[in-house]
Scaffold this active site. Sequence first.
Site, PDB file in Angstrom:
ATOM      1  N   CYS A  39      -9.069  -0.366   2.156  1.00 19.52           N
ATOM      2  CA  CYS A  39      -7.964  -0.664   1.139  1.00 19.52           C
ATOM      3  C   CYS A  39      -8.438  -0.859  -0.107  1.00 19.52           C
ATOM      4  O   CYS A  39      -7.572   0.440  -0.622  1.00 19.52           O
ATOM      5  CB  CYS A  39      -7.723  -2.640   1.509  1.00 19.52           C
ATOM      6  SG  CYS A  39      -8.131  -3.865   1.829  1.00 19.52           S
ATOM      7  N   HIS A 102      -4.299  -3.920  -6.008  1.00 20.66           N
ATOM      8  CA  HIS A 102      -5.873  -4.380  -4.577  1.00 20.66           C
ATOM      9  C   HIS A 102      -7.005  -4.013  -5.722  1.00 20.66           C
ATOM     10  O   HIS A 102      -7.620  -3.143  -5.378  1.00 20.66           O
ATOM     11  CB  HIS A 102      -5.702  -3.278  -3.570  1.00 20.66           C
ATOM     12  CG  HIS A 102      -5.787  -4.298  -2.957  1.00 20.66           C
ATOM     13  ND1 HIS A 102      -6.545  -3.659  -1.452  1.00 20.66           N
ATOM     14  CD2 HIS A 102      -5.586  -5.854  -2.286  1.00 20.66           C
ATOM     15  CE1 HIS A 102      -7.262  -4.947  -0.635  1.00 20.66           C
ATOM     16  NE2 HIS A 102      -6.429  -5.842  -1.069  1.00 20.66           N
ATOM     17  N   ASP A 249      -3.999   3.918   3.499  1.00 17.72           N
ATOM     18  CA  ASP A 249      -5.028   3.825   3.209  1.00 17.72           C
ATOM     19  C   ASP A 249      -6.212   3.870   3.724  1.00 17.72           C
ATOM     20  O   ASP A 249      -7.642   3.528   3.727  1.00 17.72           O
ATOM     21  CB  ASP A 249      -5.171   2.955   2.050  1.00 17.72           C
ATOM     22  CG  ASP A 249      -4.833   1.223   2.942  1.00 17.72           C
ATOM     23  OD1 ASP A 249      -3.785   1.267   4.750  1.00 17.72           O
ATOM     24  OD2 ASP A 249      -4.937   0.416   2.222  1.00 17.72           O
ATOM     25  N   ASN A 250      -6.206   3.556   5.014  1.00 23.31           N
ATOM     26  CA  ASN A 250      -7.099   3.466   5.921  1.00 23.31           C
ATOM     27  C   ASN A 250      -6.395   3.557   7.543  1.00 23.31           C
ATOM     28  O   ASN A 250      -5.523   3.490   7.712  1.00 23.31           O
ATOM     29  CB  ASN A 250      -7.865   2.430   6.126  1.00 23.31           C
ATOM     30  CG  ASN A 250      -7.480   1.611   5.709  1.00 23.31           C
ATOM     31  OD1 ASN A 250      -7.482   0.773   4.488  1.00 23.31           O
ATOM     32  ND2 ASN A 250      -6.460   0.115   6.763  1.00 23.31           N
TER      33      ASN A 250
END
Length: 485
Positions: A39, A102, A249-250
């Site tokens: 993330c 984040h 994001d992943n």
Amino acid sequence: MGWGDLGVFGEPSKETPNLDQMAAEGMLFLDFYTASPLCSPSRAALLTGRLPVRNGFYTTNGHARNAYTPQDIVGGIPDSELLLPELLKKAGYTNKIIGKWHLGHRPQFHPLRHGFDEWFGSPNCHFGPYDSRERPNIPVYRDWDMVGRYYEDFKIDLKTGEANLTQLYLQEALDFISKQQASQQPFFLYWAIDATHAPVYASKQFLGTSQRGLYGDAVREIDDSIGKILKHLQQLGISENTFVFFTSDNGAALISAPKQGGSNGPFLCGKQTTFEGGMREPAIAWWPGHIPAGGVSHQLGSVMDLFSTSLSLAGLQPPSDRQIDGIDLLPVMLQGKLTDRPIFYYRGNELMAVRAGLYKAHYWTWSNSWEEHNKVMGIDFCPGQSVAGVTTHTQEEHTYLPLLFHLGRDPGEKYPLSFASDEYQRAVEHISGLVQQHKASLVPGQPQLNVCDQAVMNWSPPGCEKLGKCLKAPESDPKKCSWPH
């Protein structure tokens, strides 16, 4: 979300009609990557156009460790980094982030200090609930101040999975777009929802509607929301003047699957790893009247390209005083041109693998340690996908004889090419040159994810006084963060 979570990529239940339609009206990227298998670093890369090892979103506490921004992290996005919204401001854009930031939760890392004009969302992941003594619940912000906390004011029912956060984020997006359109104001919206991150949630009208369980309910709600956003742009008459990009994001967190995690399609492993399942992402570009409908691109793309592409759309040049890893994808999307470029797969401070064309060379392999894997819980990043000598539980170095895969014939990274073959020699020679070039010019940033301290948690975020939600912080006790994988 994983590559295999969309109907257009072959997900069997075909429950993403809006994203599938977005792909039919726009361009589908089949070979699009994030910059990190988790993330925070990938979000830092998206907004700076730079690899996490350059922008500081990595750790040197251990070799090749995945680090992120839990609420006891001391670091965050450095002031020296230039973020996309800061640069877009120069062209008169109004910038909003909705959802998960984040990139650090302490005051100096606040998104409104880094180019955003508005924020509705949270600095950290929606883990919890916490008891407010050991650790506080994560705050939700409107602009500068918190307006409540997850589980207290913004409910997430862990038993049923019910939460109406995606609906709140959708309404925020629609209202922001309407407001900017009414004042003829150019805008950048970063819609960073996180319903598919464990603990997975969906609102009441979506619960129980998917063949895939709660995770599918969350995907369906996100898909429905994106459909509403695109329709809103069309109804306001600004769709042909608005570039929209969807990605993740992943890769899907297989450690949480199947109840709380998704699908990476035919690819190996998932989130936390530098195998294809951890870093190859679903990706769709949409710009009616500009990007030809029904396009499918084999361009090797990266989330960092969204930085360069957005600047190009706004008529801005990327900063010239630093290395930018993103490329401008407009020639790819508008003229179908392909740009030859490598993809670097980093895990923490280590370059694990490199892709050039259809070849991928692994210089290091690691899923996670035997200790973690064999724990009572059994932390497994590659469930049911053990490939001997590839999904290793010890960090294995292959610098002198990289493991090489042809991702066209073998997208699942199951059949390494023979070291003795001419094909191996040619491909590795080419990739080794790219690695040497990359390492020669690499200046790592100051690592931001090394130090943790319970005193910096979200005890008393700005605005807590007005709500009576301030908590007493414990004594400062900075320690090296522990990153087991």
